[in-house]
Write an enzyme that holds these catalytic residues in place. Structure first.
Site, PDB file in Angstrom:
ATOM      1  CB  CYS A  86       3.070   7.659   2.834  1.00 28.77           C
ATOM      2  SG  CYS A  86       3.552   6.445   4.086  1.00 28.77           S
ATOM      3  CB  CYS A  94       0.928   7.209  11.284  1.00 30.46           C
ATOM      4  SG  CYS A  94       2.504   6.678  11.954  1.00 30.46           S
ATOM      5  CB  CYS A 122       7.128  -5.175   8.476  1.00 28.76           C
ATOM      6  SG  CYS A 122       8.478  -4.326   9.337  1.00 28.76           S
ATOM      7  CD  GLU A 180      -3.012  -1.073   2.259  1.00 27.54           C
ATOM      8  OE1 GLU A 180      -4.075  -1.673   2.072  1.00 27.54           O
ATOM      9  OE2 GLU A 180      -2.743  -0.471   3.315  1.00 27.54           O
ATOM     10  CB  CYS A 232       6.475  -2.065  15.614  1.00 25.60           C
ATOM     11  SG  CYS A 232       8.198  -1.735  15.186  1.00 25.60           S
TER      12      CYS A 232
END
Length: 347
Positions: A107, A340, A114, A94, A118
């Site tokens: 962005c 975010c 990933c 994305e 996190c």
């Protein structure tokens, strides 16, 4: 069956000239094809209309042109556009166009998924499937640039590597992509308008300094002591705050490029006066230009909540009183999961 045809975009201009010479074509054909690939963003050999049909057919037989395609788009009430991009092997990533009165920011993602896990980030709950090639990252930017032109009549002004993945764990492709994005025969953007955001890979931050890169660097901090940071960002176990501070100073000494911190506020976790004091201490150890204080955007898997607006304002005021250049960043595109930490290929 795996094709042994080479991706034509992985050939340099001299290599293309050599190829055209080997098939008896004039050298200027190489420049035409190179322009189609990088300047005109051709998605197929068929689109290269100033080449003969025979030559297009020959290129088709000998090379691939695995262009990234827009698979789906979502439009936010605030003008943000989230795109899901389909790669040649059907993986999805994305990217987001974030327009304001003064900027058109892309962005972009650097990995499919990933590996860093996190705890507050939707992408962190996905597996890392693979790195993006540099031409795929370039395509993301070129496609978002087209959206900026179509919807807002303006070209991109800024690029942030804050999408899916850890850019510094795809180091070579990210640097090569930025090289093409900033090249006059690419998108011609200034490297000063590009920011690479990292969760904190100290060794690669130092490598950026050694490579004398010209773009800006953002560190996703989110907690200013090792205990708390390791709790939400497992990468901190092998890249402590002291190591990161040393690496950022090394980077700055080598490049004098802008450094910023990203700090998401989590209710009752990192939003107290003591947390602010620890953040101030880190800020003073690094020649950072800015601390972006970010609203937390809830995701399905995480237990975190955002603090109330009074707590956020008091946190900001406290930083200001201690001469920290901090900005409260209101998240854009929340209604389409484009803010975010929300990118996860849901929509």
């Amino acid at each position: 069956m795996k094709s042994d045809k080479k991706n034509i975009r992985h050939l340099s201009l001299p290599a293309l000239q050599e190829y055209f010479g080997s098939i008896g074509e004039k050298a200027f054909r190489a420049k035409q094809v190179y322009e189609w690939i990088w300047l005109r963003h051709a998605g197929s050999f068929e689109a290269m209309t100033n080449l003969s049909k025979d030559l297009r057919h020959k290129l088709e037989e000998n090379f691939t042109l695995p262009a990234v395609k827009v698979d789906a788009t979502q439009h936010s009430n605030d003008g943000t556009i989230k795109s899901r991009f389909r790669l040649h092997d059907n993986h999805l990533v994305e990217g987001v166009l974030i327009p304001t009165d003064t900027r058109q920011t892309a962005c972009v993602s650097s990995q499919v998924g990933c590996s860093l896990s996190c705890k507050f980030c939707a992408t962190g709950y996905m597996d890392r499937k693979r790195n993006l090639d540099y031409d795929e990252i370039y395509d993301e930017v070129a496609l978002i640039n087209q959206q900026a032109m179509e919807h807002n009549g303006k070209k991109l002004t800024n690029i942030v590597f804050m999408g899916m993945g850890e850019p510094l764990l795809n180091y070579k492709n990210v640097l090569h992509a930025i090289e093409r994005i900033t090249a006059p025969d690419g998108l011609g953007m200034s490297p000063k308008r590009i920011t690479v955001s990292t969760a904190g890979v100290a060794k690669m931050i130092r490598q950026l300094g050694d490579d004398k890169v010209r773009f800006n660097l953002a560190l996703s901090l989110h907690a200013a002591n090792d205990k708390k940071r390791s709790e939400i960002m497992p990468i901190n176990d092998s890249n402590s705050l002291k190591e990161l501070v040393d690496a950022l100073n090394y980077f700055y000494k080598a490049t004098e490029n802008e450094i910023s911190f990203e700090y998401i506020l989590f209710k009752d976790f990192n939003d107290s006066k003591q947390d602010a004091d620890e953040l101030i201490k880190i800020y003073r150890q690094v020649p950072a230009d800015l601390v972006n204080i970010i609203e937390y955007n809830p995701i399905d898997n995480a237990r975190f909540q955002k603090p109330d607006s009074q707590t956020a304002e008091e946190f900001m005021e406290y930083l200001g009183k201690h001469r920290v250049n901090a900005r409260l960043r209101r998240s854009r595109g929340k209604d389409i999961d484009a803010a975010c930490g929300q990118l996860a290929n849901k929509g």
